[in-house]
Design a protein around this motif. Structure first.
Motif, PDB file in Angstrom:
ATOM      1  N   VAL A  51       1.063  -1.516  -0.102  1.00  0.00           N
ATOM      2  CA  VAL A  51       0.101  -0.525  -0.280  1.00  0.00           C
ATOM      3  C   VAL A  51       0.844   0.964  -0.204  1.00  0.00           C
ATOM      4  CG1 VAL A  51      -1.568   1.267   1.317  1.00  0.00           C
ATOM      5  CG2 VAL A  51      -1.744  -1.009   1.443  1.00  0.00           C
ATOM      6  N   ALA A  52       0.357   2.428  -1.014  1.00  0.00           N
ATOM      7  CA  ALA A  52       1.075   3.860  -0.798  1.00  0.00           C
ATOM      8  C   ALA A  52       0.417   4.690  -0.797  1.00  0.00           C
ATOM      9  CB  ALA A  52       2.173   3.849  -1.770  1.00  0.00           C
ATOM     10  N   VAL A  64       3.824   2.825  -4.856  1.00  0.00           N
ATOM     11  CA  VAL A  64       3.425   1.187  -4.236  1.00  0.00           C
ATOM     12  C   VAL A  64       4.198   0.574  -4.712  1.00  0.00           C
ATOM     13  CG1 VAL A  64       1.603   1.184  -6.216  1.00  0.00           C
ATOM     14  CG2 VAL A  64       1.003   0.466  -4.003  1.00  0.00           C
ATOM     15  N   ASN A  67       7.380  -0.671  -3.199  1.00  0.00           N
ATOM     16  CA  ASN A  67       6.718  -1.831  -2.509  1.00  0.00           C
ATOM     17  C   ASN A  67       6.290  -2.560  -1.845  1.00  0.00           C
ATOM     18  OD1 ASN A  67       7.078   1.504  -0.619  1.00  0.00           O
ATOM     19  ND2 ASN A  67       4.902   1.433  -0.859  1.00  0.00           N
ATOM     20  N   CYS A  96      -5.794   2.312  -7.997  1.00  0.00           N
ATOM     21  CA  CYS A  96      -6.134   3.548  -6.842  1.00  0.00           C
ATOM     22  C   CYS A  96      -6.848   4.004  -6.477  1.00  0.00           C
ATOM     23  CB  CYS A  96      -4.780   4.388  -7.371  1.00  0.00           C
ATOM     24  SG  CYS A  96      -3.347   3.956  -7.221  1.00  0.00           S
ATOM     25  N   CYS A 112      -3.268   3.140  -3.192  1.00  0.00           N
ATOM     26  CA  CYS A 112      -3.083   2.294  -4.224  1.00  0.00           C
ATOM     27  C   CYS A 112      -2.172   1.756  -3.317  1.00  0.00           C
ATOM     28  CB  CYS A 112      -1.268   2.967  -4.972  1.00  0.00           C
ATOM     29  SG  CYS A 112      -2.086   4.415  -6.159  1.00  0.00           S
ATOM     30  N   ARG A 113      -3.082   0.406  -3.414  1.00  0.00           N
ATOM     31  CA  ARG A 113      -2.943  -0.813  -3.377  1.00  0.00           C
ATOM     32  C   ARG A 113      -2.309  -1.534  -4.520  1.00  0.00           C
ATOM     33  NH1 ARG A 113      -5.851  -2.206   1.735  1.00  0.00           N
ATOM     34  NH2 ARG A 113      -7.374  -0.348   1.834  1.00  0.00           N
TER      35      ARG A 113
END
Length: 123
Positions: A51-52, A64, A67, A96, A112-113
């Motif tokens: 997640v971000a 993301v 990440n 997102c 965003c995932r």
């Protein structure tokens, strides 16, 4: 007569040779044996997520993805400690959505995932 024999004899010989080769049976085509397809059952898979949150859709998408790469590396280490190898990352997705709207000057914050599936083969 002799002249006709000289011309006819080579033509007849050629016709007999050509007829013999056309009557020969062609070899049957046999494809090379195939290797068995890799099965997904031989692989052990695990979902990975990240997640971000931030401003600007492009920035947050980049964060993301980074990440997710870090989460994939951690998951690889975990799976390698369980004896898996030959890792394969599948089904990478990023979604997102608007998170918080701060209004005029600041703008909208995005969340965003990212998710993927990490698979490895037993050693």
């Amino acid at each position: 007569m002799l002249r006709t024999a000289r011309v006819c004899l080579p033509i007849c010989a050629f016709a007999v040779i050509a007829a013999g080769t056309s009557l020969a049976q062609p070899k049957a085509y046999r494809p090379a044996p195939r290797k068995p397809a890799r099965t997904e059952e031989a692989r052990i898979c695990e979902p990975v997520q990240a997640v971000a949150v931030g401003f600007g859709l492009d920035n947050v998408t980049t964060f993301v993805q980074g990440n997710l790469d870090l989460a994939i590396n951690e998951a690889k280490d975990t799976l390698a400690s369980r004896g898996l190898k030959a890792f394969l990352v599948q089904d990478r997705t990023v979604t997102c959505e608007d998170y918080i709207d701060f209004g005029g000057a600041i703008g909208r914050e995005q969340k965003c995932r990212a998710s993927a599936r990490l698979c490895g083969k037993p050693a």
